[in-house]
Design a protein around this motif. Sequence first.
Motif, mmCIF file in Angstrom:
data_model
loop_
_atom_site.group_PDB
_atom_site.id
_atom_site.type_symbol
_atom_site.label_atom_id
_atom_site.label_comp_id
_atom_site.label_asym_id
_atom_site.label_seq_id
_atom_site.Cartn_x
_atom_site.Cartn_y
_atom_site.Cartn_z
ATOM 1 N N GLU A 153 0.826 -1.200 0.000
ATOM 2 C CA GLU A 153 0.000 0.000 0.000
ATOM 3 C C GLU A 153 0.861 1.252 0.000
ATOM 4 O O GLU A 153 1.882 1.323 0.671
ATOM 5 C CB GLU A 153 -0.892 0.050 1.243
ATOM 6 C CG GLU A 153 -1.927 -1.022 1.299
ATOM 7 C CD GLU A 153 -2.839 -0.882 2.510
ATOM 8 O OE1 GLU A 153 -2.642 0.041 3.335
ATOM 9 O OE2 GLU A 153 -3.758 -1.705 2.637
ATOM 10 N N TYR A 154 0.417 2.248 -0.745
ATOM 11 C CA TYR A 154 0.962 3.602 -0.678
ATOM 12 C C TYR A 154 0.074 4.343 0.325
ATOM 13 O O TYR A 154 -0.948 3.801 0.770
ATOM 14 C CB TYR A 154 0.879 4.238 -2.076
ATOM 15 C CG TYR A 154 1.932 5.274 -2.386
ATOM 16 C CD1 TYR A 154 3.256 4.909 -2.570
ATOM 17 C CD2 TYR A 154 1.595 6.601 -2.543
ATOM 18 C CE1 TYR A 154 4.226 5.842 -2.891
ATOM 19 C CE2 TYR A 154 2.552 7.553 -2.867
ATOM 20 C CZ TYR A 154 3.864 7.171 -3.037
ATOM 21 O OH TYR A 154 4.813 8.104 -3.359
ATOM 22 N N HIS A 155 0.413 5.527 0.687
ATOM 23 C CA HIS A 155 -0.402 6.279 1.641
ATOM 24 C C HIS A 155 -1.464 7.114 0.902
ATOM 25 O O HIS A 155 -1.344 7.375 -0.291
ATOM 26 C CB HIS A 155 0.492 7.186 2.495
ATOM 27 C CG HIS A 155 1.176 8.257 1.706
ATOM 28 N ND1 HIS A 155 2.283 8.003 0.917
ATOM 29 C CD2 HIS A 155 0.895 9.569 1.536
ATOM 30 C CE1 HIS A 155 2.653 9.123 0.315
ATOM 31 N NE2 HIS A 155 1.826 10.077 0.669
ATOM 32 N N TRP A 156 -2.489 7.514 1.630
ATOM 33 C CA TRP A 156 -3.494 8.431 1.088
ATOM 34 C C TRP A 156 -2.816 9.768 0.804
ATOM 35 O O TRP A 156 -2.075 10.283 1.649
ATOM 36 C CB TRP A 156 -4.629 8.646 2.080
ATOM 37 C CG TRP A 156 -5.602 7.523 2.151
ATOM 38 C CD1 TRP A 156 -5.602 6.501 3.056
ATOM 39 C CD2 TRP A 156 -6.722 7.300 1.297
ATOM 40 N NE1 TRP A 156 -6.654 5.648 2.810
ATOM 41 C CE2 TRP A 156 -7.374 6.124 1.732
ATOM 42 C CE3 TRP A 156 -7.246 7.985 0.194
ATOM 43 C CZ2 TRP A 156 -8.509 5.616 1.111
ATOM 44 C CZ3 TRP A 156 -8.381 7.482 -0.423
ATOM 45 C CH2 TRP A 156 -8.999 6.316 0.031
ATOM 46 N N HIS A 157 -3.064 10.327 -0.381
ATOM 47 C CA HIS A 157 -2.472 11.611 -0.751
ATOM 48 C C HIS A 157 -3.220 12.206 -1.936
ATOM 49 O O HIS A 157 -4.114 11.575 -2.490
ATOM 50 C CB HIS A 157 -0.985 11.438 -1.098
ATOM 51 C CG HIS A 157 -0.753 10.652 -2.349
ATOM 52 N ND1 HIS A 157 -0.920 9.276 -2.416
ATOM 53 C CD2 HIS A 157 -0.385 11.045 -3.591
ATOM 54 C CE1 HIS A 157 -0.659 8.863 -3.640
ATOM 55 N NE2 HIS A 157 -0.336 9.915 -4.380
ATOM 56 N N LYS A 158 -2.845 13.417 -2.297
ATOM 57 C CA LYS A 158 -3.384 14.065 -3.486
ATOM 58 C C LYS A 158 -2.321 14.966 -4.081
ATOM 59 O O LYS A 158 -1.310 15.268 -3.434
ATOM 60 C CB LYS A 158 -4.648 14.859 -3.157
ATOM 61 C CG LYS A 158 -4.415 16.035 -2.228
ATOM 62 C CD LYS A 158 -5.705 16.766 -1.954
ATOM 63 C CE LYS A 158 -5.429 17.876 -0.952
ATOM 64 N NZ LYS A 158 -6.051 19.124 -1.329
ATOM 65 N N ASP A 199 -7.666 3.343 -4.374
ATOM 66 C CA ASP A 199 -8.754 3.695 -3.469
ATOM 67 C C ASP A 199 -9.065 5.164 -3.636
ATOM 68 O O ASP A 199 -8.154 6.016 -3.571
ATOM 69 C CB ASP A 199 -8.348 3.434 -2.012
ATOM 70 C CG ASP A 199 -8.151 1.966 -1.705
ATOM 71 O OD1 ASP A 199 -8.842 1.131 -2.321
ATOM 72 O OD2 ASP A 199 -7.310 1.650 -0.850
ATOM 73 N N HIS A 206 -6.444 9.980 -3.004
ATOM 74 C CA HIS A 206 -6.389 8.589 -3.467
ATOM 75 C C HIS A 206 -5.273 7.829 -2.755
ATOM 76 O O HIS A 206 -4.367 8.427 -2.190
ATOM 77 C CB HIS A 206 -6.192 8.523 -4.984
ATOM 78 C CG HIS A 206 -4.914 9.136 -5.467
ATOM 79 N ND1 HIS A 206 -4.709 10.495 -5.520
ATOM 80 C CD2 HIS A 206 -3.777 8.574 -5.929
ATOM 81 C CE1 HIS A 206 -3.507 10.747 -5.980
ATOM 82 N NE2 HIS A 206 -2.901 9.592 -6.232
ATOM 83 N N ARG A 207 -5.403 6.485 -2.810
ATOM 84 C CA ARG A 207 -4.378 5.608 -2.235
ATOM 85 C C ARG A 207 -4.169 4.433 -3.187
ATOM 86 O O ARG A 207 -5.032 3.574 -3.329
ATOM 87 C CB ARG A 207 -4.789 5.082 -0.868
ATOM 88 C CG ARG A 207 -3.740 4.109 -0.292
ATOM 89 C CD ARG A 207 -4.118 3.560 1.044
ATOM 90 N NE ARG A 207 -5.304 2.715 0.912
ATOM 91 C CZ ARG A 207 -5.795 1.979 1.892
ATOM 92 N NH1 ARG A 207 -5.228 1.978 3.079
ATOM 93 N NH2 ARG A 207 -6.876 1.233 1.709
ATOM 94 N N ARG A 267 -2.729 0.793 -4.328
ATOM 95 C CA ARG A 267 -2.403 -0.469 -3.658
ATOM 96 C C ARG A 267 -2.139 -1.533 -4.710
ATOM 97 O O ARG A 267 -2.707 -1.504 -5.791
ATOM 98 C CB ARG A 267 -3.560 -0.975 -2.787
ATOM 99 C CG ARG A 267 -3.899 -0.126 -1.626
ATOM 100 C CD ARG A 267 -4.970 -0.754 -0.741
ATOM 101 N NE ARG A 267 -6.285 -0.727 -1.368
ATOM 102 C CZ ARG A 267 -7.104 -1.774 -1.450
ATOM 103 N NH1 ARG A 267 -6.759 -2.957 -0.976
ATOM 104 N NH2 ARG A 267 -8.300 -1.663 -2.020
ATOM 105 N N THR A 290 4.999 11.778 -3.539
ATOM 106 C CA THR A 290 4.301 11.470 -2.287
ATOM 107 C C THR A 290 3.107 12.370 -2.040
ATOM 108 O O THR A 290 2.397 12.184 -1.062
ATOM 109 C CB THR A 290 5.275 11.552 -1.087
ATOM 110 O OG1 THR A 290 5.913 12.830 -1.108
ATOM 111 C CG2 THR A 290 6.301 10.442 -1.151
#
Length: 129
Positions: free
Chosen positions: A60-65, A83, A105-106, A108, A126
């Motif tokens: 998983e990557y982290h939630w970001h924009k 996501d 978005h995230r 995965r 990031t």
Amino acid sequence: MEIHVSPEAFPYLTRINVLYAFGEIIDIPALVVANSHPWYNQTLCEVNQSVVRLGVVQGEYHWHKHDAEDEFFYVVSGRFLIDLQDRVVDLSPGQAFVVHKGLLHRPRAPEKTVILMVEAKGIVPTGNT
């Protein structure tokens, strides 16, 4: 240039240096085989004001924009999930999706997945959040 962010914060290997010049053949399978990091991102080349990046990812990557840039994701192999706040985009090989600027978005990947990304040259991988 290579960005090594804190493994505790963002356990990714992101290389934003342009690996190939105009006119060079880009050997994507060789890069995939040579990589063992679980979330690897390498800028391959520049195209006008954009860059093409290779991702070899799992986990998983982290939630970001990204406040000012869209992102294009194309799945070469594996399975790639994005996501969003209201749904999950599930991509298989040969499928692509654009995440519009400003959209939280995230990404995965439940298995080892190879993706190509097209993004603005100055994007911060990031995100802005």
